[in-house]
Design an enzyme around this catalytic site. Structure first.
Site, PDB file in Angstrom:
ATOM      1  N   HIS A  76      22.570  33.458   4.613  1.00 32.84           N
ATOM      2  CA  HIS A  76      21.958  33.827   5.906  1.00 32.84           C
ATOM      3  C   HIS A  76      20.933  34.949   5.704  1.00 32.84           C
ATOM      4  CE1 HIS A  76      25.947  32.252   7.480  1.00 32.84           C
ATOM      5  NE2 HIS A  76      25.095  31.608   8.242  1.00 32.84           N
TER       6      HIS A  76
ATOM      7  N   SER B  49      28.492  28.896   2.070  1.00 32.59           N
ATOM      8  CA  SER B  49      28.844  28.383   3.393  1.00 32.59           C
ATOM      9  C   SER B  49      29.958  29.244   3.964  1.00 32.59           C
ATOM     10  CB  SER B  49      29.328  26.936   3.266  1.00 32.59           C
ATOM     11  OG  SER B  49      30.027  26.559   4.429  1.00 32.59           O
ATOM     12  N   SER B  50      29.931  29.415   5.267  1.00 36.67           N
ATOM     13  CA  SER B  50      31.016  30.169   5.906  1.00 36.67           C
ATOM     14  C   SER B  50      32.349  29.469   5.671  1.00 36.67           C
ATOM     15  CB  SER B  50      30.753  30.291   7.405  1.00 36.67           C
ATOM     16  OG  SER B  50      29.536  30.972   7.608  1.00 36.67           O
ATOM     17  N   ARG B  51      32.312  28.143   5.509  1.00 37.96           N
ATOM     18  CA  ARG B  51      33.576  27.403   5.343  1.00 37.96           C
ATOM     19  C   ARG B  51      34.155  27.539   3.931  1.00 37.96           C
ATOM     20  NH1 ARG B  51      31.078  23.688   9.403  1.00 37.96           N
ATOM     21  NH2 ARG B  51      32.426  23.859  11.221  1.00 37.96           N
TER      22      ARG B  51
ATOM     23  N   LYS C  83      20.557  23.699   3.318  1.00 37.60           N
ATOM     24  CA  LYS C  83      21.890  23.155   3.036  1.00 37.60           C
ATOM     25  C   LYS C  83      22.268  22.147   4.122  1.00 37.60           C
ATOM     26  CE  LYS C  83      25.984  25.132   3.718  1.00 37.60           C
ATOM     27  NZ  LYS C  83      26.913  24.136   4.291  1.00 37.60           N
ATOM     28  N   ASP C  84      21.915  22.475   5.364  1.00 40.37           N
ATOM     29  CA  ASP C  84      22.132  21.554   6.481  1.00 40.37           C
ATOM     30  C   ASP C  84      20.865  20.701   6.625  1.00 40.37           C
ATOM     31  OD1 ASP C  84      24.773  22.545   7.484  1.00 40.37           O
ATOM     32  OD2 ASP C  84      23.624  24.391   7.614  1.00 40.37           O
TER      33      ASP C  84
ATOM     34  N   LEU D 215      28.347  35.972   8.362  1.00 44.94           N
ATOM     35  CA  LEU D 215      27.123  35.905   7.559  1.00 44.94           C
ATOM     36  C   LEU D 215      27.372  36.170   6.075  1.00 44.94           C
ATOM     37  CD1 LEU D 215      24.770  37.777  10.039  1.00 44.94           C
ATOM     38  CD2 LEU D 215      25.276  35.333   9.900  1.00 44.94           C
TER      39      LEU D 215
HETATM   40  O1  PAF Z   1      23.585  25.989  11.342  1.00 45.00           O
HETATM   41  C1  PAF Z   1      24.221  26.626  12.205  1.00 45.00           C
HETATM   42  O2  PAF Z   1      24.765  27.703  11.951  1.00 45.00           O
HETATM   43  C2  PAF Z   1      24.341  26.052  13.603  1.00 45.00           C
HETATM   44  O3  PAF Z   1      24.418  24.670  13.592  1.00 45.00           O
HETATM   45  C3  PAF Z   1      23.222  26.531  14.552  1.00 45.00           C
HETATM   46  C4  PAF Z   1      21.854  26.034  14.083  1.00 45.00           C
HETATM   47  C5  PAF Z   1      23.213  28.038  14.631  1.00 45.00           C
HETATM   48  C6  PAF Z   1      23.442  25.973  15.952  1.00 45.00           C
HETATM   49  O4  PAF Z   1      24.659  26.397  16.482  1.00 45.00           O
END
Ligand code: PAF
Length: 277
Positions: free
Chosen positions: A33, A181-183, A145-146, A29
């Site tokens: 988040h 982003s975690s990445r 972001k997604d 996180l």
């Molecule tokens: O966005 C994410 O972290 C993931 O795609 C989710 C929504 C938790 C589903 O695994």
């Protein structure tokens, strides 16, 4: 804050709650988040955060094995953020048998990120539906972001009549503009310096469209070429309707430009919503 790892334990804990705001995550996180958690706190009495790295949404050559798993540090952050329940199931709790029933997401799931990641959004939609059934929230919060993921989850809720309000939260950025982003943790120091250029490239797209350039395909191609010259491996730059995610018609006013590109092995995504009014 309670940390619960079983579906039975979760159901027992949440049985009497009737204003649950839920934030699904894969852990590791960051401040982005925590912003989702803050939005959840504003929309519910009981905030539940799930932490589960979902194998179903990773392709064979993707980073499932190396995806950062930082449960203890995550729980400390969530405790400080005032979360009520963390749901952190293991893989066999989430998938006790082979998941032969899956969600078939809408056709848009095969475009943009879905074109390079076949099956990804089916995996996302399936785990999100399972989590919704486990948590039974009134509200669920996702990051913009997604953007494509958020769109597909809204369709899931709408088309399957789930009694859940979906809240989309603006992307949290580092000071230099890089979307959190975690990445981002995979980037080398030099790549980290270069990474904010993705966001700046999207701003250039918006400027060109607002100046009246109507050939969106040309803007997309020029922007991809610009990034490629600087060492990026561009997956896509695409101007779409912000409402349908379909290719933007000249008459559309509410737009979003979405991008995915790699720096080295790290795939970054970002997007920018804009209006032509
Ligand atoms: O966005 C994410 O972290 C993931 O795609 C989710 C929504 C938790 C589903 O695994």
């Amino acid at each position: 804050m309670e940390i619960i790892t079983t579906v039975a334990g979760l159901r027992q804990r949440l049985a009497k709650e009737n204003a649950i705001a839920f934030v699904p995550t894969m852990g590791n996180l960051h401040a982005g988040h925590l912003q989702l958690v803050e939005a959840a706190r504003q929309h519910g009495q009981c905030v539940v955060v799930s932490i589960f790295v979902n194998p179903l949404q990773f392709g064979a050559n993707e980073d499932l094995a190396s995806y950062p798993r930082t449960l203890d540090a995550d729980c400390e952050k969530l405790q400080a953020a005032g979360v009520d329940v963390v749901f952190a199931p293991g893989e066999t709790e989430m998938y006790p048998t082979e998941q032969t029933i899956t969600v078939n997401p809408p056709p848009i799931a095969n475009e943009l990120c879905g074109a390079a990641r076949p099956g990804h959004f089916a995996g996302v939609a399936t785990v999100v539906l399972k989590l919704f059934n486990m948590v039974q929230p009134q509200v669920a919060v996702f990051g913009k972001k997604d953007f494509q993921q958020l769109f597909i989850i809204r369709e899931l809720v709408k088309q399957l009549n789930l009694p859940i309000e979906i809240i989309g939260v603006a992307t949290r950025r580092d000071d230099d503009g890089l979307a959190m982003s975690s990445r981002n943790g995979y980037l080398s120091a030099a790549q980290r310096l270069e990474a904010p250029r993705l966001q700046r490239a999207l701003q250039l797209v918006v400027e060109a469209a607002r100046k009246g350039e109507q050939d969106f395909t040309a803007i997309e191609a020029q922007t991809a070429q610009y990034l490629t010259q600087l060492g990026w491996i561009v997956d896509y730059i695409s101007i779409r309707s912000a409402l349908t995610l379909l290719s933007a018609e000249k008459t559309e006013r509410q737009l979003v430009v979405l991008a995915a590109a790699k720096l080295g092995k790290t795939r970054l995504i970002d997007n920018l919503e804009f209006s032509l009014d």
